[in-house]
Design a protein around this motif. Sequence first.
Motif: not given
Length: 254
Positions: A45-66
């Motif tokens: 299940g690691k792949g599923v979790l990392n896909n989701r966690i990375s999506e979430y963090l990258m999206t939050r970072l994009a929101e602050i202009g990264i």
Amino acid sequence: MARRRQLYEGKAKILFEGPEPGTLVQYFKDDATAFNAKKKGTITGKGVLNNRISEYLMTRLAEIGIPTHFIRRLNMREQLIREVEIIPLEVVVRNVAAGSLSQRLGITEGQRLPRSIIEYYYKNDALNDPMVAEEHITCFGWASTQDLDDIVALTLRVNDFLTGLFLGVGITLVDFKLEFGRLWENEEMRIVLADEISPDNCRLWDAKTGEKMDKDRFRRDLGKVEEGYQEVARRLGILPEAGPRDMTGPEVMQ
Ligand code: UDP
């Protein structure tokens, strides 16, 4: 659907040709390696979790202009990303002493550092990803001084933002590794955040108990590896089992 052409297979991910030019599909595997692939295993299940966690963090970072390579998640294990020219560096940020820093310099694990440290490692498995200085990076042309200025500025912003985000859900961001790529748009080159941000490349400790919720559970045979990754996703409010309607957002800790 026709099988996509595989471009690259790494230890934890596979890259496929994307649906449009300039895009790739990043597939997250359950495979785990440590100590330069001397230790191998599977974390269900690691792949599923990392896909989701990375999506979430990258999206939050994009929101602050990264700027990031992330476009959107496609399914449980795949995300669409922009094709970038990967800079062959692992950029490690440390807020608390752990891992190789503690071992090399004899600093007690868990000691908060007086200020955050950025380290560079040359991405080269055959050489065991050796630590390098800015002088090596510019001398051998892996990145220019201007690239490094951009990388440091982005890295410090990412660290500040993620430290706060994780602290809000009761997690200490001890250290983590980032990778960057060059994105060409017309004649312009931009440095963007690439790869993934997940418990595979972060040290995440429970802020109260110090319990590890990251790949150290696998590296050090602590057991309950999947549970650690799941707990990170649960606290961020993004457990993949929950449908979009159930995603209530981060659980704020007092
Ligand atoms: N890290 C990583 N990939 C690597 C090496 C390190 O993602 O090839 C991450 C690791 O998960 C930790 C941080 O970078 O969050 C610092 O790792 P350290 O130098 O302590 O190395 P390790 O403990 O892996 O020897």
